[in-house]
Design a protein around this motif. Structure first.
Motif, mmCIF file in Angstrom:
data_model
loop_
_atom_site.group_PDB
_atom_site.id
_atom_site.type_symbol
_atom_site.label_atom_id
_atom_site.label_comp_id
_atom_site.label_asym_id
_atom_site.label_seq_id
_atom_site.Cartn_x
_atom_site.Cartn_y
_atom_site.Cartn_z
ATOM 1 N N CYS A 18 0.844 -1.187 0.000
ATOM 2 C CA CYS A 18 0.000 0.000 0.000
ATOM 3 C C CYS A 18 0.886 1.247 0.000
ATOM 4 C CB CYS A 18 -0.927 0.010 1.209
ATOM 5 S SG CYS A 18 -2.098 1.388 1.214
ATOM 6 N N PRO A 19 0.645 2.196 -0.918
ATOM 7 C CA PRO A 19 1.481 3.407 -0.979
ATOM 8 C C PRO A 19 0.984 4.546 -0.097
ATOM 9 C CG PRO A 19 -0.006 3.375 -2.851
ATOM 10 C CD PRO A 19 -0.297 2.119 -2.064
ATOM 11 N N HIS A 20 -0.124 4.327 0.617
ATOM 12 C CA HIS A 20 -0.751 5.399 1.390
ATOM 13 C C HIS A 20 -0.288 5.365 2.852
ATOM 14 C CE1 HIS A 20 -3.867 6.442 -1.682
ATOM 15 N NE2 HIS A 20 -3.614 5.211 -2.067
ATOM 16 N N SER A 21 0.103 6.521 3.354
ATOM 17 C CA SER A 21 0.405 6.649 4.780
ATOM 18 C C SER A 21 -0.921 6.695 5.559
ATOM 19 C CB SER A 21 1.195 7.937 5.020
ATOM 20 O OG SER A 21 1.438 8.137 6.381
ATOM 21 N N TYR A 24 1.677 1.852 5.042
ATOM 22 C CA TYR A 24 2.791 1.290 4.285
ATOM 23 C C TYR A 24 3.066 -0.169 4.644
ATOM 24 C CZ TYR A 24 3.974 6.208 3.282
ATOM 25 O OH TYR A 24 3.957 7.523 2.895
ATOM 26 N N TRP A 74 -3.008 -0.726 -6.094
ATOM 27 C CA TRP A 74 -3.527 0.330 -5.240
ATOM 28 C C TRP A 74 -3.608 1.627 -6.032
ATOM 29 C CZ3 TRP A 74 -5.303 -0.964 -0.515
ATOM 30 C CH2 TRP A 74 -4.790 -2.102 0.109
ATOM 31 N N THR A 77 -1.272 7.911 -4.566
ATOM 32 C CA THR A 77 -1.499 8.885 -3.498
ATOM 33 C C THR A 77 -1.780 10.265 -4.093
ATOM 34 O OG1 THR A 77 0.868 9.347 -3.363
ATOM 35 C CG2 THR A 77 0.001 7.633 -1.921
ATOM 36 N N GLY A 78 -2.324 11.140 -3.283
ATOM 37 C CA GLY A 78 -2.541 12.506 -3.710
ATOM 38 C C GLY A 78 -3.955 12.810 -4.157
ATOM 39 N N GLY A 82 -9.253 7.623 0.056
ATOM 40 C CA GLY A 82 -8.287 6.842 0.807
ATOM 41 C C GLY A 82 -7.787 5.686 -0.039
ATOM 42 N N PRO A 83 -7.141 4.687 0.591
ATOM 43 C CA PRO A 83 -6.596 3.566 -0.164
ATOM 44 C C PRO A 83 -7.690 2.747 -0.856
ATOM 45 C CG PRO A 83 -5.664 3.656 2.050
ATOM 46 C CD PRO A 83 -6.806 4.616 2.024
ATOM 47 N N ARG A 311 7.085 1.132 0.414
ATOM 48 C CA ARG A 311 7.067 2.555 0.087
ATOM 49 C C ARG A 311 7.610 3.484 1.178
ATOM 50 N NH1 ARG A 311 4.912 0.103 -3.808
ATOM 51 N NH2 ARG A 311 3.789 1.179 -5.473
#
Length: 346
Positions: A18-21, A24, A74, A77-78, A82-83, A311
């Motif tokens: 998963c690239p989302h904080s 990770y 996934w 981000t940005g 959300g994920p 990530r």
């Protein structure tokens, strides 16, 4: 250095961190298993894992049975959401799952299907999100490509056209030119499509460079002029795409196995992870237009299919501690988490 491993219940073909904080440490893995017989079926699953690299722990968090899955990704981000985890499956569906935390306080995660679209009567083989996370391009087994868009409550089909003669194994948005889509197929063609000009004619078709089917396409996240392709002919190819109607294959590197997946390192420009089917996994450095294999990983006993980088950026003062890598292999159903031995941050 090996950190952990896990055997899944089906033939494992894709892994995605998963690239989302702050997620990770969440890893998704998918399977595709063909059950032959009088009424053959293609079954699959998505499993979620949580990883504690310091304690060398890989814990199963969740598993859901699905149709046989060829690809998962996934969302980038940005965006505003959300994920989200997208799935391309053998039933011809594109499905979008949201990542949820368990309500029982157990620090586990699960997936909830948000929406889906029956893209085709054939199979969905590959998917790629655009950089804003609003559109998904999908490669189909009949040689077509579909462009879909995420609305608030559903997925819409924007475009769909016959792009190739055989299975369309890979398709990718150009992250620097979001109106441009690349495709690669079992017909050995590498093609580009400008969506502003319609889909009746390709911006380019290259049918000479690849000697066998095109398996993967990866645009550089740092250099707008650079793109990589992988092929069953065992070569990783570096392309200059400044002339979008006539991309130039500048250099090739034989990796000793069909190059099924390419993943750019999230923080180190020019560093890629390649899944090489019959020849394990390779970490390749690209500098000045030249390739160098800096590490091999061969602790899988079957087809090397899925690969991804962790990530999370290294903590200041711990740059010597390399990024974690997740890899999976098909028939032995094996997922491995490992840390490269070479110093990747030089």
């Amino acid at each position: 250095m090996d950190v952990a491993h896990f055997y899944l219940d089906g033939n494992t073909d894709a892994v995605e961190f998963c690239p989302h904080s702050p997620y990770y440490h969440v890893l998704a893995a998918s399977t595709y298993t063909l059950h032959e017989g009088d009424q053959p079926s293609r079954l699959g699953s998505i499993s979620l894992f949580t990883i504690d690299a310091e304690k060398c722990l890989l814990e199963t968090s969740y598993c859901v049975e699905t149709a046989g899955i060829f690809d998962i990704k996934w969302n980038p981000t940005g965006g505003n959401s959300g994920p989200l985890l997208a799935q391309a499956d053998a039933d011809g569906f594109l499905r979008i799952h949201g990542l949820l935390s368990s309500s029982d306080g157990s620090q586990r995660f699960l997936l909830e299907e948000k929406n889906s679209l029956k893209v085709c009567s054939s199979m969905c083989l590959y998917l790629d999100w655009n950089c804003s996370g609003t559109d998904i391009t999908v490669g189909l087994s009949d040689g077509s490509v579909a462009i879909t868009s995420l609305a608030e409550s559903h997925v819409e089909l924007k475009h769909k056209w016959k792009a190739h003669d055989y299975e369309l194994w890979t398709t990718s948005f150009d992250n620097h030119q979001p109106h441009f889509v690349y495709t690669g197929s079992d017909d050995c063609k590498f093609s580009g499509w400008d969506l502003r000009e319609g889909t009746s004619k390709a911006a380019f078709h290259n049918s000479k460079a690849h000697k066998m089917g095109v398996c993967c396409i990866a645009k550089s996240p740092n250099d707008p002029n650079t793109l990589l392709t992988g092929s069953y002919d065992e070569n990783l190819r570096h392309w200059d795409v400044r002339s979008i109607s006539r991309p130039v294959n500048e250099v090739s590197l034989g990796l000793g196995g069909g190059v099924w997946r390419i993943k750019h390192h999230p923080f180190v420009p020019g560093l890629v992870l390649a899944a090489c089917m019959h020849n394990g996994f390779a970490i390749v450095n690209i500098k000045g237009g030249e390739f160098e294999v800096i590490e091999r990983y061969s602790k899988h006993e079957s087809l090397a299919y899925g690969a991804d980088w962790h990530r999370e950026e290294p903590i200041h003062g711990e740059e010597s501690k390399n990024s974690l890598v997740a890899t999976c292999s098909f028939y032995d159903r094996l997922l491995r988490i490992w840390r490269p031995q070479s110093n990747l941050y030089i």
